[in-house]
Motif scaffolding. Structure first.
Motif: not given
Lengths: 165, 390
Positions: B375-390
Motif C-alpha cells: 500500500l505504501i507504493k500505491i500511496n506514493k503513486i497517488i501522491k505523485k500523480h494526484g498532485q497531493l502534498s506528501s
C-alpha cells in the motif's frame, strides 16, 4: 482463532454493524501462528487488507505477546502462567484458557471474547448467543462454548471491578 | 444466520466460500465435479454439506485430478446438463487442456477460480497469475471485488454460459474473499430462475451415439477458430443485455435488504470517482476496495485527485467501455497482480492495445504477487500523480 474472529464479526452483524473477519495463516499445521482480522463499522467496509495497527488486539498464546505491539485501545492476552492478574486500562493479561481446558480439554480462543465483552460491552448478550448458535449448530457444542464465554465474561468483569476498587 | 427473509433474497453473514457454494446451489447445476486445492476447498466442502443435508440436489463427483474434474463437467454440459467446478492455481493449470476444449466445443460450464499464485516457489496466497495463464482460452472471465459481487457474478455466469454456449470463469481472490466473512444478500432459487432457464441443448445423446470436436483439417480448423474468436469478440451486447436484466431485477431487492453499500453490479466496469480526476487507477479484484478507500482520502485532501476504474469483465475485454473512461484521464496507472514474464503485464498490455487511447500517460505497476499488497507504493503513486502534498 479463525472461528473466534468469525464469531465476533457475526455477533456484531446481529448487533446491526457492518462487519468482516478474515484469517491469515500459512501452512495449515496445528500450533503454527494464525492471525485473523476483524473490522466493525457503521458503514460498508470496502477493504480486504490485513490490519496492521488494530484498535483491539486479542492474543490467545502469550508466547506471541510483544509489549511493543499493542492494540491502540485494548489488548487482552491469554497467559495460563500468570499468578497475579495484571491489569491496566488498556491491557488485560489473565488465564483465559482455564475454563475451556476444563470443558473442552483444550485452549479455545472463545474465552477471549467473553473478556472482550466485559471490557467492551457494545454487543448485547443475545447477539453473542445467536452468533454462537449459528456458528456451532450442534446444541452440546453451543452450550459448552457459551459456558466458556460466560465464565470468562464473569472472570474479566471481576478483574476489572477489582482494579477499579 | 438469517437477518431478513423474503421470497426473493436473504441477508446473511457468510464466509466467501460458503456464499459462493450457496449461490451455486441456488442456481441448481445438475453436475458438480471437483478436486480440492487451497483456497478453493471451502467452496466444495460447503456444496457437499448442502447436498448431504438435502439442501441441494446435484450429482457430485470427486475426481482424482482437476483435469478429470473439468472433463466430467464438459461431459455433463455436452449432455445438456448445467455443470460447475472450482479450482485454484496449479489446479487450473492442470485443467489447461480441457479449458481450451470447452469453448472450442461451445459448451456452457461455470467455474470459480479462487485466485492464487502459481509455483515455483510454492505459495498459497492470492494474486492473478493462475487465471492470467488461461486468459485467451475463449472463456468469459469475470472478476469480483467482494463477496457480494462474487455472488452476483455467479448468477450472471450461469445465465451467460447458457445464453452464449461458452464457459464462464468467475475470479475470486483467494483468502481475501474466499475466507472473508461478511454480510451478504443471497438471491433465492425462485428469483434466480426468473432469469436462468438451465435449458441447454445437448450435443450428445446416448441413444444416438456420435462424436463431437472431431478431427479438422487446417482450412476447417482455421475457420472454426476464427469464427469462435469473432463470436466471443461480438458477445458484449449479449453480456450487456443480460447484465442489465439481472441488474433491473436484483438491484431494488438488494438495496431493500442491504441499505447502503453494494455495487451497480454486472456491467463490464465500475468507475469510482470524478470524471475529471487527475489520476485514474485501473485494477481488478479485491484490491479495489482498498483503492476506493485511498481515493476517498486523497479526494478529501484535494478534490478530483483520484478515480478508480474496476474491470469486472476481463474477457471479452471491454475495450470500448474502458476507452470511454480513460481517454479523458490525466494520468493512468494500471495495477497488475501478474508479472507478465517475458512481456508486459497482462492488464497493462490489454489496455495499451486499445487503439484509440493516448498511450504516453499510462504507466504500469505490478503489485501483490504471492499475497502482500504494497500500500505504501500505491500511496506514493497517488501522491505523485494526484498532485497531493506528501
Amino acid at each position: 482463532m479463525v472461528t473466534t474472529a468469525a464469531l465476533l464479526a457475526r455477533a456484531a452483524f446481529h448487533q446491526g454493524w457492518w462487519s468482516q473477519s478474515m484469517p491469515f495463516f500459512g501452512v495449515e499445521r496445528t500450533g503454527t501462528p494464525v492471525e485473523a482480522y476483524i473490522r466493525l463499522a457503521h458503514k460498508p467496509i470496502h477493504t480486504h487488507q490485513p490490519i496492521e495497527h488494530p484498535n483491539i488486539l486479542l492474543i490467545n498464546d502469550h508466547n506471541l505477546y510483544n509489549p511493543k505491539k499493542l492494540g491502540r485501545k485494548l489488548t487482552i492476552v491469554n497467559n495460563p502462567n500468570v499468578n497475579l492478574y495484571q491489569l491496566k486500562p488498556t491491557l488485560l493479561i489473565y488465564d483465559s484458557q482455564q475454563v475451556s481446558s476444563f470443558i473442552f480439554n483444550k485452549n479455545l480462543a472463545i474465552g477471549l471474547l467473553g473478556a472482550l465483552s466485559a471490557c467492551w460491552p457494545l454487543i448485547e448478550e443475545k447477539n453473542w448467543l445467536k452468533a454462537i448458535k449459528e456458528q456451532f449448530i450442534n446444541q452440546e457444542v453451543v452450550q459448552k462454548n457459551w459456558q466458556v464465554f460466560i465464565a470468562n465474561y464473569e472472570l474479566a468483569t471481576k478483574l476489572i471491578n477489582k482494579t477499579h476498587d | 444466520m438469517t437477518k431478513n427473509i423474503s421470497n426473493n433474497a436473504q441477508k446473511l453473514f457468510l464466509k466467501g466460500s460458503e456464499a459462493i457454494a450457496r449461490i451455486v446451489a441456488n442456481c441448481q447445476p445438475g453436475v458438480i465435479a471437483a478436486y480440492p486445492i487451497t483456497p478453493q476447498t471451502g467452496i466444495i466442502e460447503e456444496l457437499v454439506r448442502l447436498k448431504t443435508q438435502r439442501q441441494a440436489n446435484f450429482s457430485f463427483i470427486q475426481t482424482e485430478s482437476e483435469h478429470s474434474a473439468l472433463s466430467v463437467v464438459l461431459g455433463a454440459a455436452a449432455m445438456g446438463v448445467p455443470a460447475y467446478t472450482a479450482t485454484s492455481s496449479q489446479g487450473l493449470l492442470h485443467m489447461a487442456e480441457v479449458i481450451y476444449n470447452l469453448p472450442g466445443l461451445r459448451l456452457p460450464v461455470v467455474m470459480t477460480c479462487a485466485n492464487r499464485s502459481i509455483s515455483a516457489p510454492i505459495n498459497i496466497w492470492n494474486d492473478h497469475q493462475d487465471a492470467m495463464a488461461v486468459r485467451d482460452a475463449g472463456w468469459i472471465m469475470l472478476w469480483a471485488e467482494d463477496v457480494q459481487e462474487a455472488i452476483e457474478q455467479h448468477w450472471l455466469a450461469f445465465i451467460l454460459s447458457q445464453k452464449l454456449r461458452l464457459p464462464v470463469m468467475i475470479n475470486v481472490d483467494g483468502f481475501r474473499l474466499t475466507h472473508a466473512s461478511e454480510p451478504v444478500i443471497l438471491p433465492s432459487t425462485k428469483l434466480i430462475h426468473k432469469l436462468l432457464t438451465n435449458k441447454i441443448k445437448p450435443v450428445l445423446d446416448i441413444n444416438k451415439p456420435q462424436t463431437t470436436g472431431w478431427f479438422a483439417l487446417p482450412e476447417v480448423y482455421h475457420r472454426q477458430r476464427l469464427s469462435l474468436r469473432k463470436f466471443i469478440a461480438a458477445s458484449w451486447p449479449i453480456i450487456k443485455k443480460n447484465s442489465q436484466q439481472l441488474n433491473n431485477l436484483w438491484q431494488p431487492i438488494k438495496k431493500e435488504l442491504l441499505g447502503q453499500g453494494g455495487h451497480d453490479s454486472n456491467s463490464a466496469v465500475e468507475y469510482y470517482g470524478s470524471a475529471q480526476a487527475r489520476l485514474v487507477i485501473v485494477a481488478m479484484g479485491s484490491i479495489i476496495g482498498e483503492l476506493k478507500n485511498l481515493a476517498d482520502e486523497a479526494n478529501k485532501q484535494k478534490p478530483r485527485s483520484v478515480a478508480i476504474l474496476k474491470i469486472k469483465l476481463y474477457r471479452p475485454f471491454p475495450e470500448e467501455v474502458i476507452q470511454q473512461y480513460l481517454n479523458k484521464a490525466g494520468q493512468i496507472v494500471i495495477i497488475d497482480r501478474s508479472p507478465g514474464l517475458g512481456a508486459q503485464p497482462p492488464l497493462f498490455s490489454d489496455i495499451m492495445a486499445i487503439n484509440q487511447l493516448t498511450k504516453n500517460n499510462i504507466s504500469s505497476i505490478i503489485i501483490g504477487l504471492g499475497g502482500d499488497i504494497d500500500l505504501i507504493k500505491i500511496n506514493k503513486i497517488i501522491k505523485k500523480h494526484g498532485q497531493l502534498s506528501s
